[in-house]
Scaffold this motif. Structure first.
Motif: not given
Length: 274
Positions: A186-192, A229-236, A261-274
């Motif tokens: 717990a307290g870890s982060y996921v960056v994608m 992409v958001a599904k990877f962070f379910d529960g975080l 946006l059309a020139d940067t075809a990536l989503y970015g996410v940072v999430a914390r594990k509770r």
């Protein structure tokens, strides 16, 4: 035989590899004709791919600075490291917190031959390198070098930068990522960062599909929608501003000076594990 010699024996110069292709887009020299041909084929379909690669790198640096300065993270597990370039994860983290500890993971022999460059560290911190594949989480999390370098009782930042889109559905991407996240405290982060066609104009998508059908373009990655992409962070606990285009994640560059946006075809996410 040294490790570098053993790794170099595995290099297939006739088949493009994502890490070497990415190196080519960033202007590097650690690539072969097959990588350049593949990179050029993708660039013909999506001319902004080099911009995407550069912005992806900028996102990585912003995320590491956030994790180190604001979240207090001192441990990083960077999977899909890629060929070393300026401001790698450990360089950014240790410039802020010299005691940061980083484990890099990749399965590309070219990357492995550069391991010494990645393994430089401050005296207070540490770096290690693992020859492993994201598709085999158990081999990563049980690796002796990881166990020696990271304290898995303390928070870790899992860095998955432009790697998960190389997992197709048959690779069970959600389960694969979930197994690594489950192994972190717990307290870890996921960056994608994850490729998407959500921002790509319809005519460009149709052109790309036609090139694939004609055999002129071979795709080794899969773009996913924002919801996928958001599904990877379910529960975080997703950090603000959420699942957003990479250029919109805590970017201090003024809006007018950013690529579209059309020139940067990536989503970015940072999430914390509770």
């Amino acid at each position: 035989m040294t490790d570098a010699e053993a790794w170099s024996d595995r290099i297939d110069t006739t088949t493009p590899h994502p890490a070497r292709r990415y190196n080519y887009w960033l202007g590097g020299k650690d690539n072969f004709a097959a990588d350049r041909e593949s990179g050029d084929a993708i660039a013909r379909v999506y001319p902004a791919i080099r911009t995407t690669a550069l912005e992806n790198r900028a996102f990585l640096q912003r995320a590491v600075r956030f994790l180190t300065r604001e979240a207090g993270i001192r441990q990083f597990l960077d999977i899909g490291t890629g060929i070393p370039t300026a401001d790698n994860t450990h360089e950014v983290a240790q410039s802020i917190a010299p005691d940061s500890r980083i484990v890099y993971v990749d399965n590309d022999p070219i990357v492995l031959t550069h391991a010494r460059a990645l393994l430089t560290s401050t005296a207070q911190g540490a770096t290690a390198y693992i020859d492993a594949d994201l598709r085999d989480p158990a081999s990563i999390m049980s690796n002796e070098s990881l166990v020696k370098t990271l304290d898995l009782q303390q928070p870790v930042a899992l860095m998955l930068i432009a790697i998960v889109h190389f997992l197709f559905d048959e690779d069970r991407p959600y389960e694969t990522v979930g197994r690594i996240v489950d192994a972190l405290p717990a307290g870890s982060y996921v960056v994608m960062t994850h490729g998407t066609s959500d921002f790509v104009p319809k005519e460009l998508r149709e052109y790309g599909e036609a090139e694939v059908r004609a055999g002129r373009l071979k795709l080794d990655a899969v773009g996913r929608s924002r919801d996928e992409v958001a599904k990877f962070f379910d529960g975080l606990e997703v950090v603000e501003p959420g699942v957003v285009p990479i250029v919109e994640w805590r970017n201090e560059v003024p809006q007018d000076d950013r690529p579209p946006l059309a020139d940067t075809a990536l989503y970015g996410v940072v999430a914390r594990k509770r």
